[in-house]
Scaffold this active site. Structure first.
Site, PDB file in Angstrom:
ATOM      1  CE  LYS A  13      91.226   6.712  46.937  1.00  0.00           C
ATOM      2  NZ  LYS A  13      91.422   6.965  48.368  1.00  0.00           N
ATOM      3  NE  ARG A  88      97.613   6.292  47.487  1.00  0.00           N
ATOM      4  CZ  ARG A  88      96.719   5.359  47.845  1.00  0.00           C
ATOM      5  NH1 ARG A  88      96.205   4.538  46.967  1.00  0.00           N
ATOM      6  NH2 ARG A  88      96.358   5.247  49.093  1.00  0.00           N
ATOM      7  NE  ARG A 127      90.487   0.605  55.376  1.00  0.00           N
ATOM      8  CZ  ARG A 127      90.949   1.391  54.404  1.00  0.00           C
ATOM      9  NH1 ARG A 127      90.194   1.743  53.396  1.00  0.00           N
ATOM     10  NH2 ARG A 127      92.185   1.841  54.475  1.00  0.00           N
ATOM     11  NE  ARG A 160      94.527  -1.261  54.516  1.00  0.00           N
ATOM     12  CZ  ARG A 160      94.294  -0.436  53.489  1.00  0.00           C
ATOM     13  NH1 ARG A 160      93.199  -0.558  52.764  1.00  0.00           N
ATOM     14  NH2 ARG A 160      95.151   0.511  53.181  1.00  0.00           N
ATOM     15  NE  ARG A 171      97.121   4.386  54.556  1.00  0.00           N
ATOM     16  CZ  ARG A 171      95.922   3.892  54.877  1.00  0.00           C
ATOM     17  NH1 ARG A 171      95.643   3.563  56.123  1.00  0.00           N
ATOM     18  NH2 ARG A 171      95.033   3.705  53.951  1.00  0.00           N
TER      19      ARG A 171
HETATM   20  P1  AMP Z   1      94.986   1.853  49.765  1.00  0.00           P
HETATM   21  O1  AMP Z   1      94.380   0.501  49.892  1.00  0.00           O
HETATM   22  O2  AMP Z   1      94.541   2.579  48.523  1.00  0.00           O
HETATM   23  O3  AMP Z   1      94.817   2.691  51.004  1.00  0.00           O
HETATM   24  O4  AMP Z   1      96.554   1.622  49.578  1.00  0.00           O
HETATM   25  C1  AMP Z   1      97.322   0.989  50.584  1.00  0.00           C
HETATM   26  C2  AMP Z   1      98.782   1.273  50.378  1.00  0.00           C
HETATM   27  O5  AMP Z   1      99.206   0.733  49.125  1.00  0.00           O
HETATM   28  C3  AMP Z   1      99.179   2.739  50.318  1.00  0.00           C
HETATM   29  O6  AMP Z   1      99.314   3.322  51.603  1.00  0.00           O
HETATM   30  C4  AMP Z   1     100.516   2.640  49.593  1.00  0.00           C
HETATM   31  O7  AMP Z   1     101.525   2.137  50.443  1.00  0.00           O
HETATM   32  C5  AMP Z   1     100.225   1.557  48.559  1.00  0.00           C
HETATM   33  N1  AMP Z   1      99.683   2.170  47.319  1.00  0.00           N
HETATM   34  C6  AMP Z   1      98.408   2.091  46.852  1.00  0.00           C
HETATM   35  N2  AMP Z   1      98.278   2.768  45.702  1.00  0.00           N
HETATM   36  C7  AMP Z   1      99.500   3.292  45.425  1.00  0.00           C
HETATM   37  C8  AMP Z   1     100.006   4.107  44.385  1.00  0.00           C
HETATM   38  N3  AMP Z   1      99.230   4.541  43.369  1.00  0.00           N
HETATM   39  N4  AMP Z   1     101.317   4.458  44.440  1.00  0.00           N
HETATM   40  C9  AMP Z   1     102.119   4.037  45.427  1.00  0.00           C
HETATM   41  N5  AMP Z   1     101.702   3.268  46.454  1.00  0.00           N
HETATM   42  C10 AMP Z   1     100.405   2.894  46.456  1.00  0.00           C
END
Ligand code: AMP
Length: 217
Positions: A13, A88, A127, A160, A171
């Site tokens: 994404k 989400r 990553r 990360r 996740r």
């Molecule tokens: P990402 O970089 O999109 O993989 O997001 C990393 C982390 O940020 C996720 O595993 C969640 O802990 C938090 N996060 C990102 N987007 C959301 C969301 N829309 N709602 C809740 N937590 C989020």
């Protein structure tokens, strides 16, 4: 253009949102990136989100909804945006719906990046990110010019914490439970467009180009 990108972690994404946002000159709003920036800056939001993110859970809806409403308003609802990683949960999708209605705006489409577990694990385990500026890399697919350091700011790139195998599994389970139901939610609203999250970047960009031509974007 007002788009939502939906899909499991590692679906690509962020990579595609970045390309599309440059091509169509709209803001790319990535919840994960915005939250990590709050953590780096040690803001109130960052301190509430840090542990949850490191464990691979979801940050509470109220916090994310308020933060993203502010981000979209700053970007300009009428100028368009690409939401990457938001909504989400069903609660977030409903909050976004109310927010857009109150601004007399609608989404153009929700792209569902359907991606297999094998590809997800491969992408997430390779990553790397820059802890200083947040730039994203992949050891094979998007390597930095100089091994181990960020192209933009030369800081040492790192994995990360939430890209470790146990947290990846958590996740993915969270995605299945909380986010997967959004596919039916947006399909019912006639907004959902399935795309091939497994495909390499150029092939998927071609698919997106054809899709946008079909739906008039
Ligand atoms: P990402 O970089 O999109 O993989 O997001 C990393 C982390 O940020 C996720 O595993 C969640 O802990 C938090 N996060 C990102 N987007 C959301 C969301 N829309 N709602 C809740 N937590 C989020």
């Amino acid at each position: 253009m007002r788009l939502v990108l939906l899909g499991p972690p590692g679906a690509g994404k962020g990579t595609h949102a970045k390309i599309l946002s440059e091509k169509f000159k709209v803001s790319h709003l990535a919840t994960g990136d915005i939250l990590r920036k709050h953590i780096r800056e040690q803001s109130e939001i960052g301190s509430r989100a840090k542990d949850i993110i490191e464990r691979g859970g979801l940050v509470p809806d109220e916090l994310v909804n308020e933060m993203m409403a502010g981000e979209v308003e700053r970007a300009g609802v009428s100028k368009g945006f690409i939401l990457d990683g938001y909504p989400r949960t069903l609660g977030q999708a409903e909050a976004l719906n109310r927010f857009l209605k109150s601004h007399n705006a609608e989404l153009d489409a929700v792209l569902n990046f359907a991606t297999s577990e094998r590809v997800i694990i491969d992408r997430l385990s390779g990553r790397r990110i820059c802890p200083e500026c947040g730039a994203n890399y992949h050891i094979r697919n998007i390597p930095p010019k100089k091994e181990g350091s960020c192209d933009r700011c030369q800081a040492k790139i790192v994995q990360r914490k939430d890209d470790q195998p146990d947290t990846i599994r958590h996740r993915l389970a969270t995605y299945e439970k909380e986010t997967y139901p959004l596919i039916a939610y947006y399909r019912e609203k006639n907004l959902l467009q399935d795309v091939h999250g497994d495909w390499d970047v150029p092939e998927l960009q071609t698919e997106l180009k054809e899709l946008f031509a079909q739906i008039g974007l």
